[in-house]
Design a protein around this motif. Structure first.
Motif, PDB file in Angstrom:
ATOM      1  N   LEU A   1     -13.645  -4.411  -6.424  1.00 48.73           N
ATOM      2  CA  LEU A   1     -13.563  -3.058  -6.980  1.00 48.73           C
ATOM      3  C   LEU A   1     -12.114  -2.794  -7.362  1.00 48.73           C
ATOM      4  CD1 LEU A   1     -15.762  -1.010  -4.454  1.00 48.73           C
ATOM      5  CD2 LEU A   1     -16.476  -2.070  -6.599  1.00 48.73           C
ATOM      6  N   GLN A   2     -11.852  -2.554  -8.649  1.00 52.73           N
ATOM      7  CA  GLN A   2     -10.480  -2.378  -9.119  1.00 52.73           C
ATOM      8  C   GLN A   2     -10.439  -1.367 -10.259  1.00 52.73           C
ATOM      9  OE1 GLN A   2      -9.830  -6.489 -10.252  1.00 52.73           O
ATOM     10  NE2 GLN A   2      -8.875  -7.012  -8.287  1.00 52.73           N
ATOM     11  N   ASN A   3      -9.377  -0.558 -10.280  1.00 55.44           N
ATOM     12  CA  ASN A   3      -9.157   0.245 -11.475  1.00 55.44           C
ATOM     13  C   ASN A   3      -8.483  -0.619 -12.534  1.00 55.44           C
ATOM     14  OD1 ASN A   3      -6.525   0.034 -10.559  1.00 55.44           O
ATOM     15  ND2 ASN A   3      -6.274   2.210 -10.080  1.00 55.44           N
ATOM     16  N   ASP A   4      -8.188  -0.039 -13.678  1.00 56.90           N
ATOM     17  CA  ASP A   4      -7.653  -0.844 -14.784  1.00 56.90           C
ATOM     18  C   ASP A   4      -6.321  -1.491 -14.424  1.00 56.90           C
ATOM     19  OD1 ASP A   4      -9.835  -0.219 -16.325  1.00 56.90           O
ATOM     20  OD2 ASP A   4      -8.876   1.482 -17.327  1.00 56.90           O
ATOM     21  N   ALA A   5      -5.429  -0.716 -13.788  1.00 56.16           N
ATOM     22  CA  ALA A   5      -4.122  -1.273 -13.418  1.00 56.16           C
ATOM     23  C   ALA A   5      -4.271  -2.350 -12.347  1.00 56.16           C
ATOM     24  CB  ALA A   5      -3.202  -0.153 -12.936  1.00 56.16           C
ATOM     25  N   GLY A   6      -5.179  -2.145 -11.416  1.00 57.64           N
ATOM     26  CA  GLY A   6      -5.420  -3.154 -10.394  1.00 57.64           C
ATOM     27  C   GLY A   6      -6.006  -4.424 -10.973  1.00 57.64           C
TER      28      GLY A   6
ATOM     29  N   ALA B   1       0.840  -1.193   0.000  1.00 60.61           N
ATOM     30  CA  ALA B   1       0.000   0.000   0.000  1.00 60.61           C
ATOM     31  C   ALA B   1       0.878   1.246   0.000  1.00 60.61           C
ATOM     32  CB  ALA B   1      -0.922   0.006   1.219  1.00 60.61           C
ATOM     33  N   VAL B   2       0.652   2.114  -0.959  1.00 63.05           N
ATOM     34  CA  VAL B   2       1.442   3.334  -1.120  1.00 63.05           C
ATOM     35  C   VAL B   2       0.544   4.537  -0.879  1.00 63.05           C
ATOM     36  CG1 VAL B   2       2.814   4.712  -2.727  1.00 63.05           C
ATOM     37  CG2 VAL B   2       2.996   2.220  -2.750  1.00 63.05           C
ATOM     38  N   ILE B   3       1.060   5.500  -0.118  1.00 63.01           N
ATOM     39  CA  ILE B   3       0.326   6.726   0.175  1.00 63.01           C
ATOM     40  C   ILE B   3       1.261   7.914  -0.018  1.00 63.01           C
ATOM     41  CG2 ILE B   3      -1.186   5.585   1.846  1.00 63.01           C
ATOM     42  CD1 ILE B   3       0.545   6.814   4.069  1.00 63.01           C
ATOM     43  N   PHE B   4       0.697   9.110   0.024  1.00 66.20           N
ATOM     44  CA  PHE B   4       1.508  10.304   0.139  1.00 66.20           C
ATOM     45  C   PHE B   4       1.783  10.556   1.620  1.00 66.20           C
ATOM     46  CE2 PHE B   4      -0.366  11.270  -4.062  1.00 66.20           C
ATOM     47  CZ  PHE B   4       0.799  11.553  -4.757  1.00 66.20           C
ATOM     48  N   GLU B   5       2.953  11.098   1.906  1.00 64.39           N
ATOM     49  CA  GLU B   5       3.254  11.436   3.295  1.00 64.39           C
ATOM     50  C   GLU B   5       2.147  12.309   3.862  1.00 64.39           C
ATOM     51  OE1 GLU B   5       7.768  11.644   4.585  1.00 64.39           O
ATOM     52  OE2 GLU B   5       7.383  12.918   2.852  1.00 64.39           O
ATOM     53  N   ARG B   6       1.812  12.084   5.123  1.00 65.41           N
ATOM     54  CA  ARG B   6       0.702  12.803   5.730  1.00 65.41           C
ATOM     55  C   ARG B   6       1.093  13.366   7.082  1.00 65.41           C
ATOM     56  NH1 ARG B   6      -3.377   7.969   7.693  1.00 65.41           N
ATOM     57  NH2 ARG B   6      -1.805   6.556   8.510  1.00 65.41           N
TER      58      ARG B   6
ATOM     59  N   LYS C   1     -10.190   8.302   6.410  1.00 64.51           N
ATOM     60  CA  LYS C   1      -9.156   9.337   6.399  1.00 64.51           C
ATOM     61  C   LYS C   1      -7.832   8.787   5.891  1.00 64.51           C
ATOM     62  CE  LYS C   1     -11.298  11.854  10.234  1.00 64.51           C
ATOM     63  NZ  LYS C   1     -11.128  12.391  11.613  1.00 64.51           N
ATOM     64  N   PHE C   2      -7.896   7.662   5.206  1.00 61.67           N
ATOM     65  CA  PHE C   2      -6.712   7.001   4.668  1.00 61.67           C
ATOM     66  C   PHE C   2      -6.820   7.024   3.146  1.00 61.67           C
ATOM     67  CE2 PHE C   2      -4.365   3.067   3.486  1.00 61.67           C
ATOM     68  CZ  PHE C   2      -3.139   3.395   4.047  1.00 61.67           C
ATOM     69  N   TYR C   3      -5.778   7.508   2.464  1.00 66.36           N
ATOM     70  CA  TYR C   3      -5.858   7.754   1.030  1.00 66.36           C
ATOM     71  C   TYR C   3      -4.732   7.042   0.278  1.00 66.36           C
ATOM     72  CZ  TYR C   3      -9.018  11.408   2.622  1.00 66.36           C
ATOM     73  OH  TYR C   3     -10.053  12.090   3.226  1.00 66.36           O
ATOM     74  N   PRO C   4      -4.854   5.737   0.082  1.00 69.90           N
ATOM     75  CA  PRO C   4      -3.826   5.029  -0.681  1.00 69.90           C
ATOM     76  C   PRO C   4      -3.943   5.329  -2.172  1.00 69.90           C
ATOM     77  CG  PRO C   4      -5.620   3.540  -0.137  1.00 69.90           C
ATOM     78  CD  PRO C   4      -5.917   4.838   0.557  1.00 69.90           C
ATOM     79  N   ILE C   5      -2.810   5.251  -2.856  1.00 74.08           N
ATOM     80  CA  ILE C   5      -2.816   5.437  -4.308  1.00 74.08           C
ATOM     81  C   ILE C   5      -2.503   4.135  -5.035  1.00 74.08           C
ATOM     82  CG2 ILE C   5      -2.283   7.890  -4.228  1.00 74.08           C
ATOM     83  CD1 ILE C   5       0.618   7.247  -4.647  1.00 74.08           C
ATOM     84  N   SER C   6      -2.060   3.119  -4.316  1.00 75.75           N
ATOM     85  CA  SER C   6      -1.892   1.798  -4.919  1.00 75.75           C
ATOM     86  C   SER C   6      -1.861   0.765  -3.801  1.00 75.75           C
ATOM     87  CB  SER C   6      -0.613   1.717  -5.765  1.00 75.75           C
ATOM     88  OG  SER C   6       0.532   1.764  -4.950  1.00 75.75           O
ATOM     89  N   GLY C   7      -2.094  -0.492  -4.161  1.00 76.88           N
ATOM     90  CA  GLY C   7      -2.096  -1.573  -3.192  1.00 76.88           C
ATOM     91  C   GLY C   7      -3.324  -2.445  -3.326  1.00 76.88           C
ATOM     92  N   SER C   8      -3.312  -3.576  -2.633  1.00 72.27           N
ATOM     93  CA  SER C   8      -4.426  -4.524  -2.647  1.00 72.27           C
ATOM     94  C   SER C   8      -4.980  -4.634  -1.232  1.00 72.27           C
ATOM     95  CB  SER C   8      -3.954  -5.899  -3.137  1.00 72.27           C
ATOM     96  OG  SER C   8      -5.026  -6.804  -3.227  1.00 72.27           O
ATOM     97  N   PHE C   9      -6.306  -4.409  -1.081  1.00 77.86           N
ATOM     98  CA  PHE C   9      -6.932  -4.238   0.228  1.00 77.86           C
ATOM     99  C   PHE C   9      -8.125  -5.168   0.404  1.00 77.86           C
ATOM    100  CE2 PHE C   9      -4.873  -0.388  -1.059  1.00 77.86           C
ATOM    101  CZ  PHE C   9      -4.288   0.133   0.084  1.00 77.86           C
TER     102      PHE C   9
ATOM    103  N   GLU D   1      -2.456   4.047 -10.667  1.00 77.29           N
ATOM    104  CA  GLU D   1      -1.604   2.935 -10.278  1.00 77.29           C
ATOM    105  C   GLU D   1      -2.463   1.763  -9.810  1.00 77.29           C
ATOM    106  OE1 GLU D   1       1.714   3.989  -7.821  1.00 77.29           O
ATOM    107  OE2 GLU D   1       1.655   6.081  -8.477  1.00 77.29           O
ATOM    108  N   PRO D   2      -1.892   0.556  -9.732  1.00 80.41           N
ATOM    109  CA  PRO D   2      -2.704  -0.622  -9.359  1.00 80.41           C
ATOM    110  C   PRO D   2      -3.370  -0.453  -8.000  1.00 80.41           C
ATOM    111  CG  PRO D   2      -0.576  -1.298 -10.234  1.00 80.41           C
ATOM    112  CD  PRO D   2      -0.506   0.182 -10.066  1.00 80.41           C
ATOM    113  N   LEU D   3      -4.689  -0.526  -7.979  1.00 79.47           N
ATOM    114  CA  LEU D   3      -5.453  -0.337  -6.748  1.00 79.47           C
ATOM    115  C   LEU D   3      -6.634  -1.300  -6.768  1.00 79.47           C
ATOM    116  CD1 LEU D   3      -5.597   1.338  -4.158  1.00 79.47           C
ATOM    117  CD2 LEU D   3      -6.984   3.012  -5.383  1.00 79.47           C
ATOM    118  N   SER D   4      -6.814  -2.038  -5.671  1.00 77.10           N
ATOM    119  CA  SER D   4      -7.848  -3.076  -5.617  1.00 77.10           C
ATOM    120  C   SER D   4      -8.438  -3.136  -4.218  1.00 77.10           C
ATOM    121  CB  SER D   4      -7.240  -4.438  -5.987  1.00 77.10           C
ATOM    122  OG  SER D   4      -8.150  -5.492  -5.736  1.00 77.10           O
TER     123      SER D   4
END
Length: 669
Positions: free
Chosen positions: A640-645, A180-185, A538-546, A573-576
């Motif tokens: 629920l997945q985007n195209d990359a996921g 799981a990748v996020i922006f620093e917060r 309040k958690f905003y990942p930009i990629s990862g599998s959940f 980015e891959p997100l699922s």
């Protein structure tokens, strides 16, 4: 587990000056783990291992020649030192205060270094982070001194607790790094948990529960609906903008739709599915009499009063003439409720809204008292409130990390610990909380992995007690109350989700029931020391599998769908997200319909009732025999997945088949 490269031995003929000792983080005489260089004179009464190191003219340790260290390690603070006592080198990071016997790996630090995100490399553990490059219970590499962390019971003078016999528990998997990748917060500005405050909060919540029961009984003549208070807390936190971790304090609408709906469902009387014809007849009669009484006492529109009275009289006439069967009574009750309930609801609307408003205002008052008391206590230690958290200087991509508490913790009171059979008992001010020994050691591993401010485990027992007290406050006081708030998927499903779909993160969990060390939970203040990433909304990942298995609160499930769809829309980015929710279709919930019609839905499957299991919501205190129970309702699983996921973790036929097999109870396989 990442392979750890053993450092080459330095020539012992290197010049060595007399130096000060380096205090180990452990207290056992066999501890061999180096730590931050320290000039403090050791206490001869304490069992502290001393390592000799070379020092400069100013008395501070000097690093050995570091030509054999890669430039990347030097840039991020790593230096090599020599231990005269152990007669071998070790490595110390002057920036992070970490120390290792082994040479740090050339990997990227997910909490500070974003460079690895932009590359094609897979997610890696922390740079040189011993906690993540080793098993959660230390197993030393061959030929290196063994490191043994001091047990928290020793810190507080309690009887030495026996170290758990299992290094790898079959009930959770803390060796798996996150994808799981996020922006620093920004860090969390909530005050750190304190046992005195948790006692106060528990007393306040108990009073609020009692007042809710009194309001329902005095105003509407009913008992407070089961679990209604717990779902009210969840629903309020979906829209709450306040800072109290449990009480709602800043909500735009004082009337909770969840509480309003559940009270109305029990007006004029609570209806349950009867077992026999006699029970069905009595329930029909009770509803008719209660509806007539309410419409006479509350008024309402003339048309509404006329409709209710006419249908009630017709029901009385039907009951006197008919000798009906079970199905006839149920059909007649459903007909009467359809005709009367809208007018009964209109008559009770003002009163029920008053209950909801009263509960919200009381919660705000209680939260203010708790906050004032908490900060008054902290100011005694010169700890002041922080209004705004410090924002990250650079918006960098990092692997997800636990919530960082920016307000320091004061010295915490001592919690007494004892062990009884297979349970640990933690006692503070006369209140004893129990936890299964296996889960006590589970929390110890999570604490060791995630806690940043307590390397000696001085606060471990007190923070465990505060954690247990917070969740027991949320659960409620009745038997099995709050059970649905903590249910988890069985272990076989988690193993399959990770192996087949790359899942490394739970969206709805707690330190007590998590399977991975990466998870979101309800309370960032008590849970952050045990690895929580904070509330999922309040958690905003930009990629990862959940994996997402939300509590059974309709408003929370609807907000979850909105949140996931927003994340999937923004990220390329891959997100699922693999979502598990009850298959409630009579009538269907809004969240269920939203999931089935989502543009990001790749596939959905149904786990039939009684053909799959859930893990007990109170697994930290229940017996092993009661750990799993069969689901009485179907469970809808939506991908629920985007195209990359979808390209990386798409639900192919073979993958879905493995998931369905893993969900079956063991005795049916």
């Amino acid at each position: 587990m990442a392979d750890v490269q053993q450092a080459p031995m330095i020539d012992k003929t290197l010049p060595d000056k007399s130096g000060d000792g380096i205090q180990s983080s452990g207290t056992n005489g066999n501890s061999k783990s180096p730590s931050t260089p320290d000039q403090t004179v050791p206490d001869p009464n304490k069992k502290v291992l001393q390592h000799q190191t070379s020092v400069g003219s100013m008395g501070s340790p000097e690093p050995l020649p570091s030509d054999d260290l890669p430039e990347e390690l030097l840039q991020i603070g790593w230096r090599k030192y020599w231990s005269k006592r152990e007669n071998m080198p070790y490595y110390f990071n002057k920036i992070t205060n970490e120390s290792l016997w082994e040479m740090p790996q050339l990997l990227h630090d997910p909490t500070t270094d974003p460079l690895g995100i932009g590359s094609d490399q897979a997610p890696h553990p922390h740079v040189g982070d011993k906690r993540l490059s080793r098993p959660s219970i230390d197993i030393p590499p061959t030929g290196l001194p063994q490191h043994k962390r001091r047990h928290s019971g020793e810190v507080l003078g309690s009887p030495t607790a026996k170290r758990p016999a299992f290094a790898y528990s079959p009930f959770w998997n803390f060796e798996m790094p996150t994808n799981a990748v996020i922006f620093e917060r920004a860090p969390c500005v909530l005050p750190p948990p304190h046992p005195e405050i948790e006692l106060m909060r528990a007393q306040m919540v108990h009073k609020l529960r009692q007042h809710y029961q009194e309001l329902c009984h005095s105003r509407e003549g009913i008992d407070a609906p089961t679990e209604s208070f717990n779902r009210w807390l969840l629903e309020r936190k979906v829209v709450d903008m306040g800072h109290d971790p449990l009480f709602p304090t800043v909500c735009h609408n004082e009337v909770s739709q969840s509480m309003y709906r559940e009270i109305m469902n029990d007006i004029p009387v609570k209806l349950v599915k009867p077992k026999y014809s006699g029970d069905a007849r009595k329930q029909l009669l009770r509803y008719a009499e209660a509806a007539k009484k309410m419409i006479d006492s509350r008024g309402g529109t003339p048309e509404g009063r006329k409709v209710v009275k006419w249908n009630v009289e017709e029901t009385f006439t039907w009951l006197r003439k008919q000798n009906a069967v079970y199905e006839d009574y149920l059909e007649r009750l459903a007909h009467l409720k359809r005709q009367c309930q809208p007018h009964v609801t209109e008559a009770a609307k003002t009163s029920v809204e008053g209950i909801c408003t009263k509960m919200y205002n009381m919660a705000c008052e209680m939260a203010k008292k708790i906050s004032d008391k908490h900060w008054e206590l902290l100011r005694e230690f010169n700890i002041n409130e922080i209004q705004q958290p410090p924002e990250p200087i650079h918006r960098r991509k990092v692997f997800c990390y636990p919530v960082h508490m920016v307000v320091p913790s004061p010295r915490l009171q001592i919690v007494e610990m004892s062990q009884e059979n297979e349970q640990h008992l933690l006692k503070y001010r006369g209140e004893t909380l129990k936890i299964n020994s296996s889960h006590f050691y589970k929390l110890e591993q999570l604490y060791k992995i995630s806690c940043r401010d307590d390397p000696r485990f001085d606060h471990y027992l007190t923070r465990v007690w505060s954690l247990l007290r917070r969740y027991h406050t949320l659960f409620g006081t009745q038997p099995n109350e709050g059970l649905s708030l903590q249910g988890a998927l069985p272990l076989s499903v988690f193993e399959c989700l990770h192996r087949v779909f790359g899942v490394t993160f739970e969206c709805f969990a707690s330190p007590l029931n998590c399977y991975f060390r990466q998870y979101c939970s309800a309370f960032p203040d008590t849970d952050s020391y045990f690895g929580s990433r904070g509330p999922i909304l309040k958690f905003y990942p930009i990629s990862g599998s959940f994996e997402a298995n939300p509590p059974f609160c309709e408003e929370l499930m609807e907000s979850m769908v909105d949140h996931f769809e927003g994340l999937l829309t923004e990220s390329k980015e891959p997100l699922s997200f693999i979502v598990f929710i009850p298959e409630w279709r009579d009538p269907p919930t809004e969240a269920l319909m939203r999931l089935e019609s989502s543009p990001f839905k790749r596939k959905q499957v149904i786990l039939p009732p009684y053909e799959h299991e859930y893990r007990h919501g109170f697994q930290h205190i229940c017996s092993k025999d009661d750990m799993n129970f069969k689901a009485v309702h179907g469970t809808l699983v939506v991908f629920l997945q985007n195209d990359a996921g979808f390209q990386r973790w798409g639900p192919t036929t073979e993958r879905v088949k493995e998931l369905l097999i893993s969900a079956k109870p063991r005795e049916s396989l």
